[in-house]
Design a protein around this motif. Structure first.
Motif, PDB file in Angstrom:
ATOM      1  N   LEU A 186     -12.398 -40.118  10.717  1.00  0.00           N
ATOM      2  CA  LEU A 186     -12.003 -38.726  10.950  1.00  0.00           C
ATOM      3  C   LEU A 186     -12.994 -37.760  10.318  1.00  0.00           C
ATOM      4  N   TRP A 187     -13.426 -38.057   9.108  1.00  0.00           N
ATOM      5  CA  TRP A 187     -14.335 -37.184   8.371  1.00  0.00           C
ATOM      6  C   TRP A 187     -15.678 -37.072   9.085  1.00  0.00           C
ATOM      7  N   ASP A 188     -16.171 -38.209   9.591  1.00  0.00           N
ATOM      8  CA  ASP A 188     -17.463 -38.188  10.295  1.00  0.00           C
ATOM      9  C   ASP A 188     -17.408 -37.303  11.534  1.00  0.00           C
ATOM     10  N   ASN A 189     -16.266 -37.257  12.195  1.00  0.00           N
ATOM     11  CA  ASN A 189     -16.132 -36.456  13.414  1.00  0.00           C
ATOM     12  C   ASN A 189     -15.640 -35.042  13.152  1.00  0.00           C
ATOM     13  N   LEU A 190     -15.306 -34.725  11.929  1.00  0.00           N
ATOM     14  CA  LEU A 190     -14.799 -33.393  11.585  1.00  0.00           C
ATOM     15  C   LEU A 190     -15.890 -32.345  11.781  1.00  0.00           C
ATOM     16  N   GLY A 191     -15.623 -31.375  12.605  1.00  0.00           N
ATOM     17  CA  GLY A 191     -16.556 -30.292  12.835  1.00  0.00           C
ATOM     18  C   GLY A 191     -17.582 -30.566  13.923  1.00  0.00           C
TER      19      GLY A 191
ATOM     20  N   ILE B 226      -3.894 -49.262   2.126  1.00  0.00           N
ATOM     21  CA  ILE B 226      -4.739 -48.166   1.634  1.00  0.00           C
ATOM     22  C   ILE B 226      -6.141 -48.277   2.224  1.00  0.00           C
ATOM     23  N   MET B 227      -6.679 -49.481   2.240  1.00  0.00           N
ATOM     24  CA  MET B 227      -8.036 -49.664   2.775  1.00  0.00           C
ATOM     25  C   MET B 227      -8.098 -49.295   4.259  1.00  0.00           C
ATOM     26  N   GLU B 228      -7.058 -49.619   5.008  1.00  0.00           N
ATOM     27  CA  GLU B 228      -7.014 -49.227   6.415  1.00  0.00           C
ATOM     28  C   GLU B 228      -7.064 -47.709   6.552  1.00  0.00           C
ATOM     29  N   GLU B 229      -6.285 -47.031   5.720  1.00  0.00           N
ATOM     30  CA  GLU B 229      -6.256 -45.568   5.779  1.00  0.00           C
ATOM     31  C   GLU B 229      -7.566 -44.958   5.320  1.00  0.00           C
ATOM     32  N   ILE B 230      -8.206 -45.572   4.345  1.00  0.00           N
ATOM     33  CA  ILE B 230      -9.499 -45.070   3.865  1.00  0.00           C
ATOM     34  C   ILE B 230     -10.529 -45.119   4.992  1.00  0.00           C
ATOM     35  N   TYR B 231     -10.574 -46.232   5.707  1.00  0.00           N
ATOM     36  CA  TYR B 231     -11.553 -46.332   6.785  1.00  0.00           C
ATOM     37  C   TYR B 231     -11.190 -45.449   7.978  1.00  0.00           C
ATOM     38  N   TYR B 232      -9.918 -45.237   8.173  1.00  0.00           N
ATOM     39  CA  TYR B 232      -9.490 -44.268   9.186  1.00  0.00           C
ATOM     40  C   TYR B 232      -9.934 -42.865   8.770  1.00  0.00           C
ATOM     41  N   PHE B 233      -9.771 -42.546   7.490  1.00  0.00           N
ATOM     42  CA  PHE B 233     -10.226 -41.258   6.972  1.00  0.00           C
ATOM     43  C   PHE B 233     -11.728 -41.092   7.191  1.00  0.00           C
ATOM     44  N   TYR B 234     -12.517 -42.137   6.890  1.00  0.00           N
ATOM     45  CA  TYR B 234     -13.973 -42.050   7.074  1.00  0.00           C
ATOM     46  C   TYR B 234     -14.324 -41.699   8.528  1.00  0.00           C
TER      47      TYR B 234
ATOM     48  N   THR C   1      -6.789 -32.793  14.206  1.00  0.00           N
ATOM     49  CA  THR C   1      -7.635 -33.483  13.239  1.00  0.00           C
ATOM     50  C   THR C   1      -7.199 -33.164  11.819  1.00  0.00           C
ATOM     51  N   ILE C   2      -6.835 -31.909  11.583  1.00  0.00           N
ATOM     52  CA  ILE C   2      -6.344 -31.513  10.262  1.00  0.00           C
ATOM     53  C   ILE C   2      -5.091 -32.308   9.913  1.00  0.00           C
ATOM     54  N   TYR C   3      -4.171 -32.427  10.855  1.00  0.00           N
ATOM     55  CA  TYR C   3      -2.944 -33.188  10.617  1.00  0.00           C
ATOM     56  C   TYR C   3      -3.227 -34.680  10.438  1.00  0.00           C
ATOM     57  N   ASP C   4      -4.190 -35.211  11.182  1.00  0.00           N
ATOM     58  CA  ASP C   4      -4.530 -36.628  11.052  1.00  0.00           C
ATOM     59  C   ASP C   4      -5.078 -36.937   9.656  1.00  0.00           C
ATOM     60  N   ILE C   5      -5.945 -36.064   9.140  1.00  0.00           N
ATOM     61  CA  ILE C   5      -6.498 -36.280   7.803  1.00  0.00           C
ATOM     62  C   ILE C   5      -5.407 -36.155   6.753  1.00  0.00           C
ATOM     63  N   LEU C   6      -4.555 -35.159   6.895  1.00  0.00           N
ATOM     64  CA  LEU C   6      -3.445 -35.003   5.952  1.00  0.00           C
ATOM     65  C   LEU C   6      -2.530 -36.226   5.987  1.00  0.00           C
ATOM     66  N   GLY C   7      -2.264 -36.743   7.173  1.00  0.00           N
ATOM     67  CA  GLY C   7      -1.439 -37.936   7.309  1.00  0.00           C
ATOM     68  C   GLY C   7      -2.076 -39.151   6.657  1.00  0.00           C
ATOM     69  N   ALA C   8      -3.379 -39.314   6.831  1.00  0.00           N
ATOM     70  CA  ALA C   8      -4.082 -40.443   6.212  1.00  0.00           C
ATOM     71  C   ALA C   8      -4.008 -40.344   4.688  1.00  0.00           C
ATOM     72  N   LEU C   9      -4.193 -39.137   4.157  1.00  0.00           N
ATOM     73  CA  LEU C   9      -4.104 -38.951   2.706  1.00  0.00           C
ATOM     74  C   LEU C   9      -2.697 -39.241   2.197  1.00  0.00           C
ATOM     75  N   ALA C  10      -1.696 -38.794   2.943  1.00  0.00           N
ATOM     76  CA  ALA C  10      -0.309 -39.040   2.542  1.00  0.00           C
ATOM     77  C   ALA C  10       0.001 -40.535   2.563  1.00  0.00           C
ATOM     78  N   ARG C  11      -0.497 -41.249   3.574  1.00  0.00           N
ATOM     79  CA  ARG C  11      -0.268 -42.695   3.632  1.00  0.00           C
ATOM     80  C   ARG C  11      -1.008 -43.412   2.508  1.00  0.00           C
ATOM     81  N   MET C  12      -2.161 -42.884   2.102  1.00  0.00           N
ATOM     82  CA  MET C  12      -2.860 -43.451   0.940  1.00  0.00           C
ATOM     83  C   MET C  12      -2.006 -43.288  -0.312  1.00  0.00           C
ATOM     84  N   GLN C  13      -1.389 -42.113  -0.473  1.00  0.00           N
ATOM     85  CA  GLN C  13      -0.501 -41.897  -1.619  1.00  0.00           C
ATOM     86  C   GLN C  13       0.650 -42.902  -1.605  1.00  0.00           C
ATOM     87  N   GLY C  14       1.238 -43.087  -0.461  1.00  0.00           N
ATOM     88  CA  GLY C  14       2.334 -44.043  -0.341  1.00  0.00           C
ATOM     89  C   GLY C  14       1.884 -45.467  -0.615  1.00  0.00           C
TER      90      GLY C  14
END
Length: 123
Positions: free
Chosen positions: A117-122, A107-115, A84-97
């Motif tokens: 991941l974030w909801d399920n984090l922890g 970017i919008m696809e990655e943002i919603y993917y991040f959301y 999960t940590i790697y998935d979030i880092l990957g989503a952020l990196a793809r947003m940068q790109g």
């Protein structure tokens, strides 16, 4: 001899409680502790900047998000799955790109993917 026998039970019990607390603390530890780690809020702002095609603001927001993630990952690394940590880092990196390429759809696809991941984090 009997005075110290309680330590044989107390130390393992305390350690088990401590490890359990660390393992279930991901939901609490992902929340911001100051102004330097407001990751979720920064992604929401990033979404707005991308929708408005404000690329300079979007770039500064994603840079802040990466720094915030670096702070958060140090707190949660023992309480969430490494994948999960790697998935979030990957989503952020793809947003940068995506910001570098000014590709709002990616970017919008990655943002919603991040959301997601974030909801399920922890949990």
């Amino acid at each position: 001899m009997k005075k110290q026998s309680w330590l044989l039970y107390a130390i393992p019990i305390v350690m088990l409680l401590l490890f359990t607390a660390i393992m279930v603390s991901g939901t609490w530890l992902k929340k911001p502790f100051g102004t330097q780690d407001r990751l979720f809020e920064s992604i929401q702002l990033l979404e707005k900047h991308v929708q408005d095609k404000q690329w300079t603001k979007a770039k500064s927001q994603v840079d802040y998000a990466m720094q915030a993630w670096d702070r958060i990952v140090n707190r949660i690394q023992f309480s969430v799955e490494r994948e999960t940590i790697y998935d979030i880092l990957g989503a952020l990196a793809r947003m940068q790109g995506g910001i570098a390429a000014k590709d709002d759809q990616a970017i919008m696809e990655e943002i919603y993917y991040f959301y997601a991941l974030w909801d399920n984090l922890g949990d």
